[in-house]
Design a protein around this motif. Structure first.
Motif, PDB file in Angstrom:
ATOM      1  N   ILE A  31       4.046 -85.532 -33.839  1.00  0.00           N
ATOM      2  CA  ILE A  31       5.097 -84.552 -34.182  1.00  0.00           C
ATOM      3  C   ILE A  31       4.578 -83.686 -35.316  1.00  0.00           C
ATOM      4  O   ILE A  31       4.252 -84.196 -36.396  1.00  0.00           O
ATOM      5  N   LEU A  32       4.488 -82.387 -35.091  1.00  0.00           N
ATOM      6  CA  LEU A  32       4.015 -81.494 -36.156  1.00  0.00           C
ATOM      7  C   LEU A  32       5.198 -81.099 -37.041  1.00  0.00           C
ATOM      8  O   LEU A  32       6.203 -80.558 -36.559  1.00  0.00           O
ATOM      9  N   PRO A  33       5.059 -81.362 -38.340  1.00  0.00           N
ATOM     10  CA  PRO A  33       6.218 -81.161 -39.222  1.00  0.00           C
ATOM     11  C   PRO A  33       6.528 -79.711 -39.548  1.00  0.00           C
ATOM     12  O   PRO A  33       7.543 -79.427 -40.177  1.00  0.00           O
ATOM     13  N   ALA A  85      -9.441 -81.500 -44.501  1.00  0.00           N
ATOM     14  CA  ALA A  85      -8.593 -80.968 -43.427  1.00  0.00           C
ATOM     15  C   ALA A  85      -9.504 -80.349 -42.369  1.00  0.00           C
ATOM     16  O   ALA A  85      -9.729 -79.145 -42.345  1.00  0.00           O
ATOM     17  N   GLU A  86     -10.037 -81.201 -41.497  1.00  0.00           N
ATOM     18  CA  GLU A  86     -11.008 -80.716 -40.505  1.00  0.00           C
ATOM     19  C   GLU A  86     -10.359 -80.291 -39.201  1.00  0.00           C
ATOM     20  O   GLU A  86     -11.048 -79.952 -38.256  1.00  0.00           O
ATOM     21  N   GLY A  87      -9.044 -80.397 -39.154  1.00  0.00           N
ATOM     22  CA  GLY A  87      -8.343 -79.960 -37.949  1.00  0.00           C
ATOM     23  C   GLY A  87      -7.379 -81.023 -37.444  1.00  0.00           C
ATOM     24  O   GLY A  87      -7.479 -82.196 -37.794  1.00  0.00           O
ATOM     25  N   GLY A 132      -2.664 -80.619 -43.832  1.00  0.00           N
ATOM     26  CA  GLY A 132      -3.242 -79.267 -43.839  1.00  0.00           C
ATOM     27  C   GLY A 132      -3.005 -78.554 -45.166  1.00  0.00           C
ATOM     28  O   GLY A 132      -2.190 -78.976 -45.983  1.00  0.00           O
ATOM     29  N   TYR A 133      -3.730 -77.448 -45.370  1.00  0.00           N
ATOM     30  CA  TYR A 133      -3.624 -76.703 -46.627  1.00  0.00           C
ATOM     31  C   TYR A 133      -2.470 -75.702 -46.650  1.00  0.00           C
ATOM     32  O   TYR A 133      -2.124 -75.177 -47.697  1.00  0.00           O
ATOM     33  N   GLY A 134      -1.910 -75.392 -45.491  1.00  0.00           N
ATOM     34  CA  GLY A 134      -0.802 -74.427 -45.452  1.00  0.00           C
ATOM     35  C   GLY A 134      -1.231 -73.065 -45.968  1.00  0.00           C
ATOM     36  O   GLY A 134      -0.509 -72.432 -46.745  1.00  0.00           O
ATOM     37  N   THR A 135      -2.389 -72.592 -45.506  1.00  0.00           N
ATOM     38  CA  THR A 135      -2.949 -71.357 -46.079  1.00  0.00           C
ATOM     39  C   THR A 135      -2.078 -70.118 -45.814  1.00  0.00           C
ATOM     40  O   THR A 135      -2.056 -69.196 -46.618  1.00  0.00           O
ATOM     41  N   ARG A 136      -1.336 -70.139 -44.696  1.00  0.00           N
ATOM     42  CA  ARG A 136      -0.490 -68.967 -44.402  1.00  0.00           C
ATOM     43  C   ARG A 136       0.613 -68.811 -45.439  1.00  0.00           C
ATOM     44  O   ARG A 136       1.181 -67.741 -45.583  1.00  0.00           O
TER      45      ARG A 136
HETATM   46  P1  UTP Z   1      -1.230 -75.936 -39.083  1.00  0.00           P
HETATM   47  O1  UTP Z   1      -2.524 -75.302 -38.794  1.00  0.00           O
HETATM   48  O2  UTP Z   1       0.014 -75.293 -38.608  1.00  0.00           O
HETATM   49  O3  UTP Z   1      -1.006 -76.164 -40.638  1.00  0.00           O
HETATM   50  O4  UTP Z   1      -1.280 -77.455 -38.599  1.00  0.00           O
HETATM   51  P2  UTP Z   1      -1.924 -75.830 -41.861  1.00  0.00           P
HETATM   52  O5  UTP Z   1      -3.376 -75.958 -41.519  1.00  0.00           O
HETATM   53  O6  UTP Z   1      -1.426 -76.669 -42.997  1.00  0.00           O
HETATM   54  O7  UTP Z   1      -1.463 -74.345 -42.140  1.00  0.00           O
HETATM   55  P3  UTP Z   1      -2.241 -72.943 -42.084  1.00  0.00           P
HETATM   56  O8  UTP Z   1      -2.588 -72.713 -40.650  1.00  0.00           O
HETATM   57  O9  UTP Z   1      -3.434 -73.089 -42.995  1.00  0.00           O
HETATM   58  O10 UTP Z   1      -1.248 -71.991 -42.625  1.00  0.00           O
HETATM   59  C1  UTP Z   1      -0.168 -78.143 -38.022  1.00  0.00           C
HETATM   60  C2  UTP Z   1       0.108 -79.440 -38.764  1.00  0.00           C
HETATM   61  O11 UTP Z   1      -1.076 -80.250 -38.766  1.00  0.00           O
HETATM   62  C3  UTP Z   1      -1.402 -80.670 -40.074  1.00  0.00           C
HETATM   63  C4  UTP Z   1      -0.758 -79.660 -41.016  1.00  0.00           C
HETATM   64  O12 UTP Z   1      -0.425 -80.281 -42.254  1.00  0.00           O
HETATM   65  C5  UTP Z   1       0.478 -79.227 -40.231  1.00  0.00           C
HETATM   66  O13 UTP Z   1       1.592 -80.035 -40.527  1.00  0.00           O
HETATM   67  N1  UTP Z   1      -2.885 -80.714 -40.208  1.00  0.00           N
HETATM   68  C6  UTP Z   1      -3.631 -79.625 -39.901  1.00  0.00           C
HETATM   69  C7  UTP Z   1      -3.468 -81.880 -40.680  1.00  0.00           C
HETATM   70  O14 UTP Z   1      -2.788 -82.896 -40.950  1.00  0.00           O
HETATM   71  N2  UTP Z   1      -4.828 -81.895 -40.834  1.00  0.00           N
HETATM   72  C8  UTP Z   1      -5.614 -80.822 -40.538  1.00  0.00           C
HETATM   73  O15 UTP Z   1      -6.850 -80.930 -40.697  1.00  0.00           O
HETATM   74  C9  UTP Z   1      -4.997 -79.664 -40.049  1.00  0.00           C
END
Ligand code: UTP
Length: 272
Positions: free
Chosen positions: A127-129, A105-107, A13-17
Motif C-alpha cells: 500500500i503506497l501511503p 532510497a533506491e526505488g 522515499g525523499y518526497g522530492t516533489r
Molecule cells: P514516490 O516516488 O511517490 O515517493 O514513491 P517519493 O520518492 O518519496 O517522492 P518523490 O517522487 O521524490 O516526490 C511512492 C512511495 O514509495 C516510497 C515513498 O516513501 C512513497 O511512499 N518509496 C519510494 C520508498 O519507500 N523507497 C524508495 O526507494 C522509493
C-alpha cells in the motif's frame, strides 16, 4: 488457499516533489483533517482485514514510529486533567506494526524487497501511503483482496488516467475479463510515447511471495531506480496477473492540486 493478512507500506522515499517541507516533515505525515496520511492507510489496511504491517522507513522518518507508539506521558496528562474524552484520539491503531529501514532510497522495488522475511510464504499487500483512496463502499485494498480471493494470482490496482498524465505512471496493456477486472499482458513504466492503454497502476497491489524472485534479480530501471513495475513485467512472463480498476476517488498527496482537493473534501465531511 492462504488469506492476505500482511501488508508492506513503503515510506522511505525523499518526497522530492514536495520539497522543502519534506526536509523535516515526511510526506506520509502530511495532515488531512487532523490525521496524517499514513493513518488513513493503516485504517484502510485494518478495514480490509490485514493483521500485520511492515512500514519501510529511512533515517528521517522517526516521526512515523513515534506517531504509532503510545505516549504514556500524554495519557497520564489527559487522565489527570479530566480530559478522558480525548484518550481515544491519543490511542494507537489495534494492529501489529513493525518497521525496517531502507538505507538508500533506491526505488519502490528495493523497498518492497526488504519485506521478504516479514512476508515469509504468504500472499501480501503493498500500500503506497501517498495514494489516498476515498471509496463509497469497500475500501480500495478490500476490493483488491476480493479479486485475489477469486483468482489467487497477483492483483494490481488500476485507475483510468487522462492521456496527458499517463507518462507519470506505470501503464498496463490488458484485456477486459469482467466488471472491473483485466487480464494484464504487459506493463510499461512512465511511457513517454504511445502508452499501451489509459489504465495506470495506482498505489495498491497484492502479490504472491514469488514476486521476491523477480525483485531480487532487478537492476536499475527508469530514473535509475529499482522499479517494482520491472518485477511485475518479469512476473507477467511466468505467471497470471490481474488488473483491478479501483472504485473510488484517488488523491496523490505528492501533487499539490490533489492534496488541496483532498483537504477540501475532508473539510466538507467534517463541517456537514
Ligand atoms: P514516490 O516516488 O511517490 O515517493 O514513491 P517519493 O520518492 O518519496 O517522492 P518523490 O517522487 O521524490 O516526490 C511512492 C512511495 O514509495 C516510497 C515513498 O516513501 C512513497 O511512499 N518509496 C519510494 C520508498 O519507500 N523507497 C524508495 O526507494 C522509493
Amino acid at each position: 488457499m492462504k488469506k492476505v493478512k500482511k501488508a508492506i507500506i513503503p515510506a522511505a522515499g525523499y518526497g522530492t516533489r514536495n520539497l522543502p517541507i519534506t526536509k523535516v516533515l515526511p510526506k506520509e505525515m502530511f495532515p488531512i483533517g487532523g490525521k496524517p496520511a499514513i493513518q488513513y492507510i493503516v485504517e484502510e489496511a485494518v478495514d480490509a482485514g490485514i493483521e500485520e504491517i511492515l512500514i519501510v522507513v529511512s533515517r528521517n522518518k522517526n516521526m512515523i514510529l513515534d506517531y504509532f507508539d503510545r505516549s504514556l506521558e500524554l495519557e497520564t496528562f489527559l487522565e489527570k486533567t479530566n480530559k478522558l474524552h480525548l484518550l481515544e484520539k491519543a490511542s494507537i491503531p489495534n494492529i501489529h506494526i513493525q518497521y525496517i529501514r531502507q538505507p538508500y532510497a533506491e526505488g519502490l522495488g528495493d523497498a518492497v524487497a526488504l519485506g521478504k522475511l516479514f512476508v515469509k510464504n504468504e500472499p501480501f499487500a503493498v500500500i503506497l501511503p501517498d495514494d489516498i483512496f476515498l471509496c463509497r463502499r469497500k475500501v480500495a485494498l478490500a476490493q483488491l483482496i476480493e479479486t485475489y480471493n477469486e483468482h489467487h494470482s497477483s492483483v494490481i490496482g488500476l485507475q483510468k488516467v487522462k492521456p496527458e498524465l499517463l507518462k507519470n505512471y506505470g501503464v498496463i496493456k490488458g484485456e477486459k475479463l469482467k466488471g472491473r477486472q483485466y487480464q494484464i499482458t504487459d506493463i510499461v513504466e512512465k511511457p513517454e510515447n504511445s502508452p499501451p492503454s489509459d489504465l495506470a497502476v495506482t498505489g495498491r497491489y497484492i502479490f504472491n511471495p514469488t514476486i521476491f524472485t523477480y525483485l531480487e534479480k532487478l537492476e536499475q530501471g527508469v530514473g535509475g531506480e529499482i522499479q517494482l513495475t520491472d518485477a511485475i513485467k518479469d512476473l507477467l512472463a511466468e505467471e497470471n496477473c490481474i488488473g483491478m480498476c479501483i472504485a473510488g476517488d484517488r488523491y496523490d498527496i505528492g501533487s499539490d492540486t490533489d492534496y488541496l482537493k483532498l483537504m477540501n473534501r475532508v473539510k466538507k465531511k467534517y463541517s456537514n
